[in-house]
Design an enzyme around this catalytic site. Sequence first.
Site, PDB file in Angstrom:
ATOM      1  N   ARG A  61      25.771 144.865  73.421  1.00 11.37           N
ATOM      2  CA  ARG A  61      25.336 146.144  73.994  1.00 11.37           C
ATOM      3  C   ARG A  61      25.751 146.310  75.453  1.00 11.37           C
ATOM      4  O   ARG A  61      25.813 147.438  75.958  1.00 11.37           O
ATOM      5  CB  ARG A  61      23.831 146.351  73.799  1.00 11.37           C
ATOM      6  CG  ARG A  61      23.504 146.750  72.362  1.00 11.37           C
ATOM      7  CD  ARG A  61      22.027 146.975  72.158  1.00 11.37           C
ATOM      8  NE  ARG A  61      21.246 145.793  72.403  1.00 11.37           N
ATOM      9  CZ  ARG A  61      21.072 144.808  71.517  1.00 11.37           C
ATOM     10  NH1 ARG A  61      21.610 144.898  70.323  1.00 11.37           N
ATOM     11  NH2 ARG A  61      20.351 143.756  71.825  1.00 11.37           N
ATOM     12  N   GLU A  98      14.920 131.134  71.651  1.00 13.69           N
ATOM     13  CA  GLU A  98      13.574 130.793  71.185  1.00 13.69           C
ATOM     14  C   GLU A  98      13.656 129.746  70.059  1.00 13.69           C
ATOM     15  O   GLU A  98      12.935 128.758  70.047  1.00 13.69           O
ATOM     16  CB  GLU A  98      12.910 132.073  70.688  1.00 13.69           C
ATOM     17  CG  GLU A  98      11.408 131.974  70.617  1.00 13.69           C
ATOM     18  CD  GLU A  98      10.804 133.305  70.187  1.00 13.69           C
ATOM     19  OE1 GLU A  98      11.525 134.319  70.170  1.00 13.69           O
ATOM     20  OE2 GLU A  98       9.610 133.290  69.868  1.00 13.69           O
TER      21      GLU A  98
HETATM   22  P1  AMP Z   1      17.691 136.901  77.130  1.00 12.03           P
HETATM   23  O1  AMP Z   1      18.791 135.869  77.092  1.00 12.03           O
HETATM   24  O2  AMP Z   1      16.399 136.396  76.578  1.00 12.03           O
HETATM   25  O3  AMP Z   1      17.545 137.534  78.490  1.00 12.03           O
HETATM   26  O4  AMP Z   1      18.096 138.034  76.089  1.00 12.03           O
HETATM   27  C1  AMP Z   1      18.904 139.066  76.487  1.00 12.03           C
HETATM   28  C2  AMP Z   1      19.802 139.551  75.368  1.00 12.03           C
HETATM   29  O5  AMP Z   1      19.092 139.754  74.152  1.00 12.03           O
HETATM   30  C3  AMP Z   1      20.389 140.886  75.744  1.00 12.03           C
HETATM   31  O6  AMP Z   1      21.754 140.876  75.380  1.00 12.03           O
HETATM   32  C4  AMP Z   1      19.576 141.906  74.976  1.00 12.03           C
HETATM   33  O7  AMP Z   1      20.411 142.900  74.440  1.00 12.03           O
HETATM   34  C5  AMP Z   1      18.898 141.123  73.863  1.00 12.03           C
HETATM   35  N1  AMP Z   1      17.431 141.349  73.780  1.00 12.03           N
HETATM   36  C6  AMP Z   1      16.464 140.418  74.008  1.00 12.03           C
HETATM   37  N2  AMP Z   1      15.237 140.918  73.813  1.00 12.03           N
HETATM   38  C7  AMP Z   1      15.405 142.209  73.467  1.00 12.03           C
HETATM   39  C8  AMP Z   1      14.504 143.291  73.153  1.00 12.03           C
HETATM   40  N3  AMP Z   1      13.174 143.129  73.162  1.00 12.03           N
HETATM   41  N4  AMP Z   1      15.035 144.505  72.870  1.00 12.03           N
HETATM   42  C9  AMP Z   1      16.383 144.676  72.865  1.00 12.03           C
HETATM   43  N5  AMP Z   1      17.270 143.702  73.137  1.00 12.03           N
HETATM   44  C10 AMP Z   1      16.814 142.481  73.441  1.00 12.03           C
END
Ligand code: AMP
Length: 173
Positions: A61, A98
């Site tokens: 995205r 996770e």
């Molecule tokens: P993180 O590595 O945990 O910061 O996850 C970020 C990535 O996961 C990004 O590329 C987001 O597009 C996706 N992502 C994680 N949580 C969500 C959420 N609640 N809604 C949409 N996209 C998410």
Amino acid sequence: MSIRKLKAAIRDVPDFPKPGILFKDITTILKDPVLFRAAIDLFAKRHKDKGIKKVAVIDARGFLFGSALAYKLKAGLVPIRKKGKLPYRTFEESYDLEYGSATLAVHEDAFEPGEPVLLIDDLLATGGTAQASARLIERAGGKVVEIDFLIELGFLKGREKLTAYSVFAPIVF
Ligand code: AMP
């Protein structure tokens, strides 16, 4: 166009892609010509004439916002992709999710030594994806000027993984 209107347009989808996750759906912004433009312009105004040479975009995205932004900033575009998708020689970085782990990759020759790079993704959650991406940029020789997200999930404290960088996220939940 206010940030409030952009925030109001984001659609919450409960239990996607798995139970317990409240997914922030940005397709409701993308499909609206006024909102999509407003989202891109928010970042374009911030970085206009600041010497950004490349916009690095995170699979998948981040591509949607970052490519329009790179065009507007007259910068080059560098995809950071899931392992196995880029055709040429790559650097790879793995990080914990996770459950299990994920690996991102960037082409070894994506950046000129020391050139200013803006890193873009749609959403900051726990910060692992952005941290691994920033490391990839550095390993490939780029200088991370800032990491920008449209949305930050503040309660997940992703910024704590990114303290070495300037971080900007106009919409916080
Ligand atoms: P993180 O590595 O945990 O910061 O996850 C970020 C990535 O996961 C990004 O590329 C987001 O597009 C996706 N992502 C994680 N949580 C969500 C959420 N609640 N809604 C949409 N996209 C998410």
